[in-house]
Design a protein around this motif. Sequence first.
Motif, PDB file in Angstrom:
ATOM      1  N   PRO A 233      -0.839   3.592   1.084  1.00  0.00           N
ATOM      2  CA  PRO A 233      -0.191   2.828   2.161  1.00  0.00           C
ATOM      3  C   PRO A 233      -0.234   3.633   3.464  1.00  0.00           C
ATOM      4  O   PRO A 233      -0.150   4.863   3.433  1.00  0.00           O
ATOM      5  N   PRO A 234      -0.382   2.962   4.606  1.00  0.00           N
ATOM      6  CA  PRO A 234      -0.355   1.501   4.793  1.00  0.00           C
ATOM      7  C   PRO A 234      -1.711   0.805   4.640  1.00  0.00           C
ATOM      8  O   PRO A 234      -1.816  -0.374   4.941  1.00  0.00           O
ATOM      9  N   PRO A 236      -4.262  -1.429   3.180  1.00  0.00           N
ATOM     10  CA  PRO A 236      -4.140  -2.467   2.150  1.00  0.00           C
ATOM     11  C   PRO A 236      -5.232  -2.336   1.093  1.00  0.00           C
ATOM     12  O   PRO A 236      -6.355  -1.926   1.383  1.00  0.00           O
ATOM     13  N   ARG A 240      -3.489  -2.076  -5.082  1.00  0.00           N
ATOM     14  CA  ARG A 240      -2.132  -1.741  -4.660  1.00  0.00           C
ATOM     15  C   ARG A 240      -1.266  -2.988  -4.599  1.00  0.00           C
ATOM     16  O   ARG A 240      -0.085  -2.951  -4.959  1.00  0.00           O
ATOM     17  N   ASP A 244       2.219  -3.554  -6.606  1.00  0.00           N
ATOM     18  CA  ASP A 244       3.470  -3.912  -5.943  1.00  0.00           C
ATOM     19  C   ASP A 244       4.065  -5.206  -6.489  1.00  0.00           C
ATOM     20  O   ASP A 244       5.282  -5.417  -6.424  1.00  0.00           O
TER      21      ASP A 244
END
Length: 290
Positions: A233-234, A236, A240, A244
């Motif tokens: 992160p951050p 994308p 991931r 999440d």
Amino acid sequence: MSEPSLSPAQTPSTLRIVLRSRSLILGLVLTLTFVAAALISFVWVPYDIATLDIANKIKGPSGAHWLGTDHYGRDIASMIMQGARTSIAVAVLAVGIGMLIGVPLGLWAAARRGSLLDEVIMRTNDLVFAFPSLLIAVMITSAFGPSATNAIIAIGIFNIPVFARLTRSSALSLWQRDYILAARVAGKGAARISWEHILPNITNMMIVQGTIQFSLGILAEAGLSYVGLGAQPPTPSWGRMLADSQTFISFAPHMALFPGLAILLTVLGLNLMGDGLRDLFDPKLRRGRT
């Protein structure tokens, strides 16, 4: 007895073969769709993924957010578009590493077949194959930390023996051909023969294998990001996004559904494209389609 040759009128054009290959067309459409999404994301996305909108978190698909929002209120469609950049970049660079190192090693081993050099190259490839890409990534990230760059290195290292083995086996079948023997009689060395005669004749096979490894690279990047060893992160990443979403999957399944579909459709498209390219480059299949 030799096979009868086709007259020019009987030989199917490349365009006709492409148009007849449903797998190639569907694969190209799926692959180019995600490539286009990745390219468009450089200049436009529906929402800025750096902006958190907690008031609209975990919303389902709607007119405002086509694929819904995540637990931070970020637009999932925008994240998938930008995540495509990460997945495609990692896969392309990893396959590039595999080709740039593996193909010359395979050509070298084939040119020195049966020698100590050949044995060293192939046994080293066997050693690398003994360690899955995930384990290589764990070792690399434990030393240098998790990142997309280290994921590229790990997947690229795993691709090297794939291309080296394929190149060697393909080149060995060509070294006994008459035109290679003629080149040797003409005084050309092994390196020049490999570059001028062997490599052009196995390029099509390398392209097909490249599309397959590209799809595996997408899966590997997603897997590494899922366990926290890929893009951080951050930045994308589809993997991931899946990681999440696992906490919210019971009441917000769209958070896992859409990145999962992005991975599925991209890998499917690449595999279909690889099958179609194999049919396109195979002269026997060309004759069978006439």
